[in-house]
Design a protein around this motif. Sequence first.
Motif, PDB file in Angstrom:
ATOM      1  N   THR A  22      41.715  34.853  32.653  1.00  0.00           N
ATOM      2  CA  THR A  22      41.797  35.712  33.826  1.00  0.00           C
ATOM      3  C   THR A  22      40.834  36.870  33.624  1.00  0.00           C
ATOM      4  OG1 THR A  22      43.499  37.188  32.920  1.00  0.00           O
ATOM      5  CG2 THR A  22      44.265  35.154  34.005  1.00  0.00           C
ATOM      6  N   LYS A  75      39.706  37.670  41.874  1.00  0.00           N
ATOM      7  CA  LYS A  75      40.552  36.621  41.307  1.00  0.00           C
ATOM      8  C   LYS A  75      40.046  35.223  41.654  1.00  0.00           C
ATOM      9  CE  LYS A  75      44.608  36.242  43.122  1.00  0.00           C
ATOM     10  NZ  LYS A  75      46.028  36.517  43.466  1.00  0.00           N
ATOM     11  N   ALA A 104      38.117  32.696  39.139  1.00  0.00           N
ATOM     12  CA  ALA A 104      38.760  31.421  38.816  1.00  0.00           C
ATOM     13  C   ALA A 104      37.811  30.249  39.067  1.00  0.00           C
ATOM     14  CB  ALA A 104      40.037  31.261  39.635  1.00  0.00           C
TER      15      ALA A 104
END
Length: 230
Positions: free
Chosen positions: A173, A157, A161
């Motif tokens: 995402t 994640k 990002a």
Amino acid sequence: MRERAKSHGTMRRELGVLRAALNFAHSEGRLIYVPPVLLPPKTPGKDRWLTRREAAMLLNAARTASGPVRLYLPLFILMGLYTGARKSAILSLRWPQIDLENGLIDFLPPGERQSNKRRAKIPIPNKLLGHLKRARYRGSDLDYVIHRDGKKIDDVKHSFASACIKAEVFEVTPHTLRHTCGTWLAQQGVSLFEIGGWLGQSNERTVELYAHHHPDFLTNAKQALEGRQF
């Protein structure tokens, strides 16, 4: 907005569990009648997918990242774009599940049963196959395909990002990679049945997500109406 969507989904799940418990209690004779439990409507899915240019920019940002990220994040992105597999399926994938000689990936680990989120067995696209062969030399027979020093990566994640910020692609995402794969397939005229098989999802869900991207979307209906005389 993301937090509201999360709480909305949690509420649906909790009410669904409550309704199932009440139905069970009624079937066991513990309740005379089942009180109604109304679930809030499903939130509409996002239709965010990457253009070819955005995908190239994101991949370049991952390749030029500092530290060990550049060793695993580009391959994760490529696998997401080419296979459409879910993040959890990619991160848990081990080399024994990949047949490089025959060009096949089985995302279902040996001995596990299929769940509602089905894991597909698909042929490896040629453009991905070369990347996997090169990555294979950096691992062992039993290692995770996406790894950091041979160890499983629990989540990408934060690194993902950071790459998105560097590439200046927004509202993206890891799941966007899966949606991008399905969208690209639909835009190229692949049948919705095959798209569902490739992604390992139901025909109903495939139609809901990708039918409007297909070049033949409602074409027969349009032509039928154009042929009508009023």
